[in-house]
Design a protein around this motif. Sequence first.
Motif, PDB file in Angstrom:
ATOM      1  N   VAL A  86      47.477 -33.710 -40.001  1.00 11.94           N
ATOM      2  CA  VAL A  86      47.001 -32.940 -38.857  1.00 11.94           C
ATOM      3  C   VAL A  86      45.477 -32.839 -38.883  1.00 11.94           C
ATOM      4  O   VAL A  86      44.878 -32.660 -39.945  1.00 11.94           O
ATOM      5  CB  VAL A  86      47.610 -31.504 -38.905  1.00 11.94           C
ATOM      6  N   ILE A  88      42.109 -30.904 -36.663  1.00 10.64           N
ATOM      7  CA  ILE A  88      41.822 -29.809 -35.731  1.00 10.64           C
ATOM      8  C   ILE A  88      40.491 -30.100 -35.045  1.00 10.64           C
ATOM      9  O   ILE A  88      39.475 -30.310 -35.718  1.00 10.64           O
ATOM     10  CB  ILE A  88      41.729 -28.456 -36.484  1.00 10.64           C
ATOM     11  N   THR A 150      45.155 -30.983 -33.184  1.00 10.62           N
ATOM     12  CA  THR A 150      45.182 -29.607 -32.682  1.00 10.62           C
ATOM     13  C   THR A 150      43.907 -29.376 -31.884  1.00 10.62           C
ATOM     14  O   THR A 150      42.812 -29.643 -32.387  1.00 10.62           O
ATOM     15  CB  THR A 150      45.227 -28.637 -33.884  1.00 10.62           C
ATOM     16  N   THR A 152      41.383 -26.775 -30.174  1.00  8.14           N
ATOM     17  CA  THR A 152      41.015 -25.359 -30.060  1.00  8.14           C
ATOM     18  C   THR A 152      39.663 -25.209 -29.364  1.00  8.14           C
ATOM     19  O   THR A 152      39.026 -24.172 -29.474  1.00  8.14           O
ATOM     20  CB  THR A 152      40.930 -24.677 -31.446  1.00  8.14           C
ATOM     21  N   TRP A 174      48.695 -30.497 -30.239  1.00 13.63           N
ATOM     22  CA  TRP A 174      49.016 -29.077 -30.289  1.00 13.63           C
ATOM     23  C   TRP A 174      47.844 -28.374 -29.611  1.00 13.63           C
ATOM     24  O   TRP A 174      46.760 -28.293 -30.178  1.00 13.63           O
ATOM     25  CB  TRP A 174      49.158 -28.646 -31.755  1.00 13.63           C
ATOM     26  N   ASN A 175      48.079 -27.916 -28.405  1.00 11.48           N
ATOM     27  CA  ASN A 175      46.970 -27.493 -27.553  1.00 11.48           C
ATOM     28  C   ASN A 175      46.839 -25.978 -27.412  1.00 11.48           C
ATOM     29  O   ASN A 175      47.727 -25.312 -26.895  1.00 11.48           O
ATOM     30  CB  ASN A 175      47.164 -28.096 -26.147  1.00 11.48           C
TER      31      ASN A 175
ATOM     32  N   LEU B 199      54.662 -25.367 -33.813  1.00 13.88           N
ATOM     33  CA  LEU B 199      54.326 -26.616 -34.513  1.00 13.88           C
ATOM     34  C   LEU B 199      55.595 -27.408 -34.839  1.00 13.88           C
ATOM     35  O   LEU B 199      55.631 -28.636 -34.709  1.00 13.88           O
ATOM     36  CB  LEU B 199      53.543 -26.262 -35.787  1.00 13.88           C
TER      37      LEU B 199
END
Lengths: 215, 215
Positions: A86, A88, A150, A152, A174-175, B199
Motif C-alpha cells: 500500500v 499513501i 490511498t 488523502t 482507497w479514496n 480496506l
Amino acid sequence: MEEKGISQAVIRRMPRYYRYLGDLLDAGVERISSNDLSSRMNVTASQIRQDLNNFGGFGQQGYGYNVKYLYEEIGKILGLNTTHDVIIIGAGHLGQALANYVKFEKLGFMIRALFDVDPELIGQNVRGIPILPLSELPDYVKNHPVDIATLTMPKSEAAAIADELAGLGVHAIWNFAHVDLELLDADVIVENVHLSDSLMQLSYNTVKHTKEKEG
Amino acid sequence: MEEKGISQAVIRRMPRYYRYLGDLLDAGVERISSNDLSSRMNVTASQIRQDLNNFGGFGQQGYGYNVKYLYEEIGKILGLNTTHDVIIIGAGHLGQALANYVKFEKLGFMIRALFDVDPELIGQNVRGIPILPLSELPDYVKNHPVDIATLTMPKSEAAAIADELAGLGVHAIWNFAHVDLELLDADVIVENVHLSDSLMQLSYNTVKHTKEKEG
C-alpha cells in the motif's frame, strides 16, 4: 466458488464477521452457534446463514460454526491470506494517521511509502515509512509492487492523481478525498471513505432521536 | 413529516445527494432533472425519486428539482441547518487529523476541544482547538454544550469512555475505535467508522476483479 452475484451489502458485512470471529478466537472460543453469533453481532441468525451461504456456507447442523475455520475462510474471501503493498498519496495529518495504524499491517496491508509535495514533509518518515516527493511516484510504481493507493489529498487533485495511478497500472484506490471516484477507468476498483457523510448520518440519527423523545 | 420507517440505507445515501447538489450549486446549476442527477450520481432515477419520496419528494413533474431548494431541504433533514458542538477524545494522529478537517466546520460541526492522557499533548492545540487532560472531561461536559463526542482512542478504552459520556448526558458518539459500540445505552446514537472494514472491502473487490480477469 460462485461469487459473481454477491451484493456489496453482503461484502460490507464480511469484515464485521471477521472482526467478531477474531475477538472470539482471542477469547479462546472454539465454536459458536449462529444464534450466539447473532445475539453478539446484533443481526438475525438467518441473516448470518444467508450471508455465509453466498460463499458456500460454513456451518454444520447441530454444531454451529468452528470459529477458527470460519475466521480463516472469511479471511481468504477478503483476500487477507496474502499481503498487500500500500502507498499513501498525501502525507498530511490523515495520511500520517493512516500510516500509524499498526492494525492495517496485522491484516496484511503493508504501507510502504507516503508521497507529498510539501518540502517540509519530504525526507521525513512515519514509523520508518519514508515520505517521498510526489514527482517520484511514476518511478516508484514502476520499480515496486503497489496493490493499493490511498488518496488523502484535497478533492481538487484527487481525480488527476487517480487517473495517473490508473495509467501506471495501480488497480485499487482507497479514496479519502471528498469526491466520488467511482466513474473512472472500469479496471480500477475504488473504495470511497467519506468521513463527513458518516458525520451527517450521525447528525440525522441524533436529530431524529431527539425529535422522537420530545414528540 | 413521517420519518419513522426510513431505512439506514436511505439515510446513508442522503449525504451523497447533499454533496452532489452542493457541487451543482457551486457550478451555478439551478435545476436538474432526476435523469440528469441519476447519470451524474450513477444511481437510477427511480432510486432517487424513491429516496426523496421518503421525505415528501421535492421534484415537480416536467421541471425536475430546484437545486438550491433540494440542497437546503436535504441539509435540514440531515440536521445541517444548525451547528453541532463536537469534542474529540484521543488527540493522536487521527484525532488531530479530524480536528484539522476544515470541511466539518463548513457543515456546522464545530470541533471545540480534544482530550488526551499524554502529558506531551496536553496544553497544545490544533488550529487553536485546545488539547485538554482527559481528567477534565466531566467538568468540561457539565460546563459546555457537547452534541457529538468523537472517539479515536484504542479499542480497549473506548467502551468505558462511551459509558462515561453517556452518563454525562452526551447522546451521540462518532466512533473510530476498532469495536462496535452499538449495544450501549439505547439513548445514545453511535456511528461506527471502521477504516479497516473499508480496506477489507476494497481488498475483496480487488481480488475478485483480478480473478475475473484471469478466469
